[in-house]
Each structure stands twice: as structure tokens, then as C-alpha cells.
Write a protein that holds these residues in place. Structure first.
Motif, short mmCIF file in Angstrom:
data_model
loop_
_atom_site.label_atom_id
_atom_site.label_comp_id
_atom_site.label_asym_id
_atom_site.label_seq_id
_atom_site.Cartn_x
_atom_site.Cartn_y
_atom_site.Cartn_z
N PRO A 139 -3.83 -10.95 9.70
CA PRO A 139 -2.52 -10.30 9.67
C PRO A 139 -2.37 -9.36 8.48
O PRO A 139 -3.18 -9.40 7.55
CB PRO A 139 -1.57 -11.49 9.54
CG PRO A 139 -2.35 -12.47 8.72
CD PRO A 139 -3.77 -12.35 9.19
N VAL A 140 -1.33 -8.55 8.51
CA VAL A 140 -1.03 -7.67 7.38
C VAL A 140 -0.60 -8.52 6.19
O VAL A 140 0.26 -9.39 6.31
CB VAL A 140 0.09 -6.67 7.74
CG1 VAL A 140 0.52 -5.87 6.51
CG2 VAL A 140 -0.37 -5.73 8.84
N GLU A 141 -1.21 -8.29 5.03
CA GLU A 141 -0.90 -9.06 3.82
C GLU A 141 -0.75 -8.14 2.61
O GLU A 141 -1.02 -8.54 1.48
CB GLU A 141 -1.99 -10.10 3.56
CG GLU A 141 -2.11 -11.15 4.65
CD GLU A 141 -3.19 -12.18 4.37
OE1 GLU A 141 -4.08 -11.90 3.51
OE2 GLU A 141 -3.16 -13.26 4.98
N HIS A 142 -0.30 -6.91 2.84
CA HIS A 142 -0.25 -5.94 1.75
C HIS A 142 0.97 -6.05 0.86
O HIS A 142 1.07 -5.33 -0.14
CB HIS A 142 -0.37 -4.52 2.30
CG HIS A 142 0.79 -4.08 3.15
ND1 HIS A 142 0.91 -2.80 3.65
CD2 HIS A 142 1.90 -4.75 3.61
CE1 HIS A 142 2.02 -2.69 4.35
NE2 HIS A 142 2.65 -3.86 4.34
N ASP A 143 1.92 -6.94 1.16
CA ASP A 143 3.08 -7.14 0.30
C ASP A 143 2.67 -7.96 -0.92
O ASP A 143 2.35 -9.15 -0.80
CB ASP A 143 4.19 -7.89 1.04
CG ASP A 143 4.90 -7.04 2.07
OD1 ASP A 143 4.55 -5.85 2.20
OD2 ASP A 143 5.79 -7.58 2.75
N ILE A 144 2.67 -7.34 -2.09
CA ILE A 144 2.26 -8.01 -3.32
C ILE A 144 3.49 -8.28 -4.18
O ILE A 144 4.28 -7.38 -4.46
CB ILE A 144 1.25 -7.14 -4.11
CG1 ILE A 144 0.17 -6.56 -3.18
CG2 ILE A 144 0.65 -7.96 -5.24
CD1 ILE A 144 -0.68 -7.59 -2.47
N LEU A 145 3.66 -9.52 -4.59
CA LEU A 145 4.82 -9.91 -5.39
C LEU A 145 4.84 -9.20 -6.74
O LEU A 145 3.83 -9.21 -7.46
CB LEU A 145 4.82 -11.43 -5.61
CG LEU A 145 4.86 -12.31 -4.37
CD1 LEU A 145 4.62 -13.77 -4.75
CD2 LEU A 145 6.20 -12.17 -3.64
N THR A 146 5.99 -8.61 -7.09
CA THR A 146 6.12 -7.97 -8.40
C THR A 146 7.48 -8.21 -9.06
O THR A 146 7.57 -8.25 -10.29
CB THR A 146 5.92 -6.44 -8.32
OG1 THR A 146 7.03 -5.85 -7.63
CG2 THR A 146 4.62 -6.08 -7.62
#
Length: 219
Positions: A139-146
Motif C-alpha cells: 500500500p501507499v506509505e508515503h505519509d511521514i510523521l513530522t
């Protein structure tokens, strides 16, 4: 004898020249990665827990001799008198290179003026993060916590209670490691590596395209 010594000197000189080649960077030049490990929730154990994750992953690829910090902002940092700490102030001054020795940015200003890129924002093993890029696995996992704005400062209310909460009633700001949204859109904030949009909540990092990954920088 004289000819032998001359040839030996030429060989040694050539070897020294190779060591100085810019195409053969030293191992210490590796100074940035996206975490290969993931987190189901936004509870990362605070900044200390996130930093420990970065340090552990770096050590696993032979880079544990440096000090690694997570690119995360918080509203109340116990190590800073419970004052805000901004992600941009945690990572040193650069330059930063990824595991494949590609330049991420040379300065803090340059870092915060660039967009995401699947070939640059890779994990500690040099592997791409699942995203919207052509050929990406699912799956799409490009959301990186910041928890950060595009300039690297804290976004109040979007840090999963300073990375200690798995609550379904609060959320976190995330960036897109590949700089893309649906249909490979790079419009507006969707191209931002550190401040694309808010997550659905802190109880589950997967919806909207995440996996609870973080960015790690060597100071």
C-alpha cells in the motif's frame, strides 16, 4: 631497481588519488534516511523514543557512531523547559546525503525549500518508500510523521500529543516522501516532504497513506 621503485611510487600515487575522488564518498557522509520501521499509532515514545529508533536503525547499517535525531516538532519538550521544539532545530546544519549518497540538501534553508522525491527520500538501506510513484508496491506509505509546517516549525495540535498518544480524537501533520498525491499530483502542499496534510488520527497511521514512519538526520 630504480625502475621498480619508480613504478611502485606511481601505483601508490594513483591509489591516493582514488581515495580523494568525489565519486567515492566516505561512509560518514551518509546522514539522512526515512525509517524502515513503522508505527501503527502516533505514540513513538516522545522525542526520546523516536531518536532511539533513528539511532538503532543507523547502527544496524554501520552508522551508529553518529548522533541521529528524528525530524519531529513538539509543543512541550521536557528537555527544553516544556517549551516548543521545532524539527528544523534538531537536525544540525547539513549537508545531508541519503544511503545511496545522493544529496538531500546542503543547508537547512535548502532542505525546507525542496519537495519530496522517491529516489532521494529513501530508508537506511537505500530502499524507496511505497508511494504514488510509477511502479511502487502497495500500500501507499508515503505519509511521514513530522508535526511540522513547511518551514520546519511545530503545528500546534498536530503532534499526537508530542508523539505520546494513540488517541483517535487527535491527529498529526505528515509530509509526502515522494512529493506526490493521488494520480502523481504535485500540486500545492501535496509535493511537500514535511507538511502535506494532517493524518486521520493518532490511533491508526495507515489511513490516507501512512505507516508511522519518521525522518532521521545525523547531526
Amino acid at each position: 631497481m630504480r625502475r621498480t621503485m619508480f613504478l611502485l611510487a606511481v601505483v601508490i600515487g594513483a591509489s591516493c588519488g582514488d581515495d580523494d575522488s568525489p565519486t567515492s564518498p566516505s561512509g560518514s557522509s551518509f546522514s539522512f534516511f526515512v525509517s524502515s520501521t513503522t508505527s501503527v499509532t502516533g505514540n513513538l515514545g516522545g522525542l526520546a523514543g523516536a531518536d532511539a529508533t533513528c539511532q538503532r536503525l543507523a547502527a544496524a547499517v554501520g552508522q551508529g557512531g553518529r548522533t541521529w535525531r528524528a525530524y519531529l516538532s513538539v509543543e512541550r519538550d521536557p528537555a527544553n523547559g516544556n517549551q516548543p521544539t521545532h524539527a528544523k532545530d534538531r537536525i544540525g546544519t547539513g549537508p545531508w546525503l541519503n544511503a545511496n549518497r545522493l544529496v538531500v540538501a546542503n543547508t537547512v534553508a535548502e532542505l525546507h525549500s525542496r519537495t519530496g522525491d522517491p529516489s532521494v527520500f529513501v530508508d537506511e538501506r537505500g530502499q524507496r518508500i511505497n508511494g504514488q510513484w510509477t511502479g511502487s508496491p502497495t500500500p501507499v506509505e508515503h505519509d511521514i510523521l513530522t508535526g511540522s509546517n513547511a518551514d520546519g516549525t511545530v503545528v500546534p495540535g498536530l503532534t499526537c500529543s508530542d508523539w505520546t498518544s494513540a488517541s483517535p480524537t487527535i491527529a498529526a501533520q505528515v509530509g509526502h516522501s515522494d512529493g506526490m498525491g493521488p494520480n502523481q499530483s504535485t500540486a500545492g502542499a501535496l509535493s511537500s516532504w514535511n507538511s502535506a496534510h494532517a493524518s486521520q488520527n493518532c490511533a491508526d497511521t495507515a489511513p490516507r497513506g501512512g505507516a508511522g514512519r519518521i525522518y532521521c538526520f545525523a547531526r
